[in-house]
Design a protein around this motif. Structure first.
Motif, mmCIF file in Angstrom:
data_model
loop_
_atom_site.group_PDB
_atom_site.id
_atom_site.type_symbol
_atom_site.label_atom_id
_atom_site.label_comp_id
_atom_site.label_asym_id
_atom_site.label_seq_id
_atom_site.Cartn_x
_atom_site.Cartn_y
_atom_site.Cartn_z
ATOM 1 N N ILE A 99 1.075 -1.185 0.144
ATOM 2 C CA ILE A 99 -0.030 0.042 0.066
ATOM 3 C C ILE A 99 0.843 1.257 0.157
ATOM 4 O O ILE A 99 0.284 2.241 -0.759
ATOM 5 C CB ILE A 99 -1.027 -0.064 1.292
ATOM 6 C CG1 ILE A 99 -2.111 -1.202 0.975
ATOM 7 C CG2 ILE A 99 -1.598 1.224 1.213
ATOM 8 C CD1 ILE A 99 -3.046 -1.369 2.287
ATOM 9 N N ALA A 134 -9.082 5.441 -1.293
ATOM 10 C CA ALA A 134 -9.156 4.033 -1.178
ATOM 11 C C ALA A 134 -7.867 3.358 -0.551
ATOM 12 O O ALA A 134 -8.480 2.456 0.043
ATOM 13 C CB ALA A 134 -9.528 3.467 -2.531
ATOM 14 N N LEU A 135 -6.701 3.645 -0.990
ATOM 15 C CA LEU A 135 -5.597 2.959 -0.237
ATOM 16 C C LEU A 135 -5.637 3.096 1.206
ATOM 17 O O LEU A 135 -5.225 2.290 1.992
ATOM 18 C CB LEU A 135 -4.374 3.387 -1.049
ATOM 19 C CG LEU A 135 -4.189 3.177 -2.453
ATOM 20 C CD1 LEU A 135 -2.897 3.596 -3.015
ATOM 21 C CD2 LEU A 135 -3.950 1.340 -2.399
ATOM 22 N N SER A 167 -12.936 -3.013 1.038
ATOM 23 C CA SER A 167 -12.120 -2.087 0.946
ATOM 24 C C SER A 167 -11.147 -2.300 -0.371
ATOM 25 O O SER A 167 -10.660 -1.623 -1.389
ATOM 26 C CB SER A 167 -11.026 -1.807 1.858
ATOM 27 O OG SER A 167 -11.903 -1.346 3.098
ATOM 28 N N THR A 171 -10.779 -0.381 -3.870
ATOM 29 C CA THR A 171 -9.323 0.023 -4.419
ATOM 30 C C THR A 171 -9.322 -0.490 -5.852
ATOM 31 O O THR A 171 -8.690 0.237 -6.768
ATOM 32 C CB THR A 171 -8.306 -0.658 -3.424
ATOM 33 O OG1 THR A 171 -8.425 -0.265 -2.199
ATOM 34 C CG2 THR A 171 -6.967 -0.629 -4.135
ATOM 35 N N THR A 175 -8.725 2.166 -8.845
ATOM 36 C CA THR A 175 -7.487 2.315 -9.615
ATOM 37 C C THR A 175 -8.120 2.387 -11.386
ATOM 38 O O THR A 175 -7.683 2.965 -12.011
ATOM 39 C CB THR A 175 -6.885 1.031 -9.669
ATOM 40 O OG1 THR A 175 -6.229 1.039 -8.174
ATOM 41 C CG2 THR A 175 -5.711 0.718 -10.492
#
Length: 205
Positions: A99, A134-135, A167, A171, A175
């Motif tokens: 991450i 999101a990260l 989550s 992500t 992306t």
């Protein structure tokens, strides 16, 4: 008679020198042409930089998904979802490192908006840094999961796993939508399902 072989040798040497002298300029003249042809053969593809950025986005995504799914698999196969502290720390660190690597890359990339794709809605915030958000949410979910799988309380594991999976989906979505990737080319792409509250969600545009 003995002078003939010596004269022949000298004549042969002279002819060889003349030939080398004549061929030398031609060879020198040919070198730039070969260099130009070699340089042309090594020229990058058109739009290679943009395509490399797209490939990197996918690679970074895989770099996060793999350690995260390794952690989830270990948790779901463990008795009562509990892992030894050392194992949980090792698996969690692998996710955190991935991450951190992607977060650094995302921070160095200018944020862009993609109006042609389904809109991302965020409560009280602008959609300028969807990947970074999101990260960050994934990192928080991983922290909570590590606590749950080392707490000795099986009841805490399922909610933590569910939040982590959500989550991860967020992500992936961030992306795909924020990583300058091309739009899907499926004949009839299905409408994305609504995600649980508390993360990134889709709305029909």
């Amino acid at each position: 008679m003995r002078g003939l072989p010596a004269r022949r040798i000298a004549s042969t040497a002279l002819c060889t020198a003349l030939l080398v002298g004549l061929a030398g300029p031609a060879a020198v003249a040919a070198d730039p042409a070969r260099e130009r042809a070699h340089a042309a053969s090594r020229a990058p593809l058109p739009d290679a930089d943009a395509l490399l950025a797209q490939v990197k986005s996918l690679g970074d995504l895989g770099g996060v998904l793999t350690p995260a799914t390794d952690l989830l698999n270990a948790v779901l196969k463990a008795d009562n979802g509990q892992l030894p502290a050392a194992d949980a720390a090792e698996l969690g660190t692998a996710v955190k490192d991935a991450i951190a690597k992607v977060t650094g890359a995302a921070a160095a990339t200018p944020a862009t908006t993609l109006p042609a794709l389904p809109a991302l809605t965020r409560t009280g915030g602008a959609p300028a840094d969807v990947i970074g958000d999101a990260l960050a949410a994934l990192q928080k979910a991983i922290d909570e999961l590590i606590k749950a799988v080392t707490s000795g309380e099986a009841a805490q594991v399922t909610p933590a796993v569910t939040t982590t999976v959500t989550s991860l989906v967020n992500t992936v979505a961030a992306t795909l939508l924020g990583g300058k990737l091309p739009a899907p080319s499926l004949p009839s792409p299905p409408s994305p399902p609504a995600l649980p509250t508390g993360g990134i969600s889709y709305e029909d545009s």
